[in-house]
Design an enzyme around this catalytic site. Structure first.
Site, PDB file in Angstrom:
ATOM      1  CB  THR A 126      -1.515   6.010   4.838  1.00  0.00           C
ATOM      2  OG1 THR A 126      -2.626   6.357   3.886  1.00  0.00           O
ATOM      3  CG2 THR A 126      -0.687   7.356   4.684  1.00  0.00           C
ATOM      4  NE  ARG A 133      -9.094   7.868  -3.446  1.00  0.00           N
ATOM      5  CZ  ARG A 133      -8.183   7.492  -2.337  1.00  0.00           C
ATOM      6  NH1 ARG A 133      -7.077   7.056  -2.405  1.00  0.00           N
ATOM      7  NH2 ARG A 133      -8.761   7.585  -1.167  1.00  0.00           N
ATOM      8  CB  THR A 160      -3.810   5.676   8.438  1.00  0.00           C
ATOM      9  OG1 THR A 160      -3.783   4.501   7.591  1.00  0.00           O
ATOM     10  CG2 THR A 160      -4.282   4.883   9.892  1.00  0.00           C
ATOM     11  CB  SER A 162      -0.771   0.006   1.280  1.00  0.00           C
ATOM     12  OG  SER A 162      -0.137  -0.151   2.367  1.00  0.00           O
ATOM     13  CB  THR A 170      -0.626   6.252   0.422  1.00  0.00           C
ATOM     14  OG1 THR A 170      -1.321   5.212   0.462  1.00  0.00           O
ATOM     15  CG2 THR A 170      -1.107   7.481  -0.102  1.00  0.00           C
TER      16      THR A 170
END
Length: 340
Positions: A195, A223, A246, A93, A213
């Site tokens: 994150t 996005r 987060t 991630s 992230t």
């Protein structure tokens, strides 16, 4: 080209400036658990102090702590720390090896902020392994706070960063499996953390923060979540404290989450109380929202005295803390409810 400080001086202006969290769950079926928060937080104020989200924060803290003890600044420590998960393909991630968007492209967001409230950010950055370092360059070498997309890439290349493919074979395999159904719904499991946000209080009592992230897996191309947005994914006031988020980025953005946590600390709440109040505000605004079934958000915070805390909407959120008294360790955040 003038550096940031020369630009601001000449222009006579001041510039002020974490990724959907698919959650982390223990798959519990029990009733909601509510932890009482004591008026006097039971951790003592201390410095230096580093706090970072999730278990990949442990390795990040080690690198950041080493930098601090070599005399580096807070943002230099943050850069060194979060570059560790950015470069680790096992962290799915963040950075290299992060899950791609629905078009199979890895797009990265990051921001960094120092004790003077100078900040830099990049969003929708592709092909650069260390967006946190590009964000730091935005802070140091431009009059801006955020660069995005192709412009962020051009800037990174002009500063000597190397363009490379960030889509690993493992991430590509998962993406192709997702394509078979192409259903956008966050996957809730303990491995999919999102994150990494880090806050540092140095020996001089100065605060710094950073987030980085690869954002929501299978997101729409273009996005951007909360992580690069000063005031949403990260905020600090050196006289008060710092906070970082987060979680489901859209929910954090809707509530200016991290800025609100800092404002509550300004009003006298301790870090955990401040995080809790904003989590509950997010819950109230989203309890009938279409995102609610997979909504998870969490905050970490530290005040100017070195008292820290965290709180999340649902169970499973934890963070890494490093100080001289107890070393580097994981702590579980208090939470509002278990997963159903």
């Amino acid at each position: 080209m003038s550096d940031r400080r020369d630009f601001l001086k000449k222009a006579a202006i001041g510039t002020l400036g974490i990724s959907t969290l698919y959650g982390c769950t223990e798959n519990k079926k029990e009733k909601s658990e509510k932890k009482e928060i004591p008026q006097d937080n039971d951790n003592k104020g201390r410095k230096p102090l580093i706090i970072a989200t999730w278990n990949h924060g442990l390795a990040a803290n080690e690198a950041a702590w080493k930098k601090l003890h070599q005399g580096s600044t807070g943002i230099e420590a943050i850069e060194a720390g979060v570059r560790i998960p950015e470069a680790d393909p096992a962290v799915r991630s963040v950075g290299y090896g992060g899950y791609p968007d629905r078009e199979g492209k890895v797009t990265l967001d990051a921001c960094i902020m120092d004790h003077r409230s100078d900040c830099g950010a990049v969003s929708f950055l592709q092909g650069i392994k260390h967006p946190i370092s590009v964000a730091k360059k935005v802070l140091e070498d431009t009059p801006h706070v955020m660069l995005s997309g192709e412009g962020a890439l051009q800037f990174a290349l002009s500063k000597g960063f190397k363009e490379e493919n960030l889509l690993t074979a493992a991430a590509e395999k998962d993406w192709k499996e997702w394509l078979e159904k192409s259903k956008y719904q966050p996957v809730i499991n303990i491995e999919n953390h999102d994150t990494i946000s880090m806050l540092v209080l140095d020996t001089d009592g100065n605060l710094s923060g950073g987030c980085t992230t690869s954002g929501a897996a299978w997101k729409m191309h273009g996005r951007v979540g909360d992580s690069p947005i000063i005031g949403a994914g990260l905020f600090l006031d050196n006289e008060v404290g710092a906070a970082a988020a987060t979680g489901l980025g859209e929910a954090v953005i809707r509530t200016a989450g991290s800025a609100m946590v800092v404002e509550l600390m300004r009003q006298g709440k301790n870090p955990e109380e401040a995080c809790k109040e904003i989590v509950e505000r997010i819950y109230e605004k989203h309890k009938n929202h279409r995102d609610m079934e997979y909504l998870q958000v969490g905050f970490i915070a530290v005040n100017a005295k070195g008292v820290y805390g965290g709180y999340s909407l649902r169970s499973g959120f934890n963070y890494a803390v490093y100080d001289e008294q107890q070393g580097n360790r994981m702590e579980d955040a208090a939470f509002k409810m278990n997963w159903d």
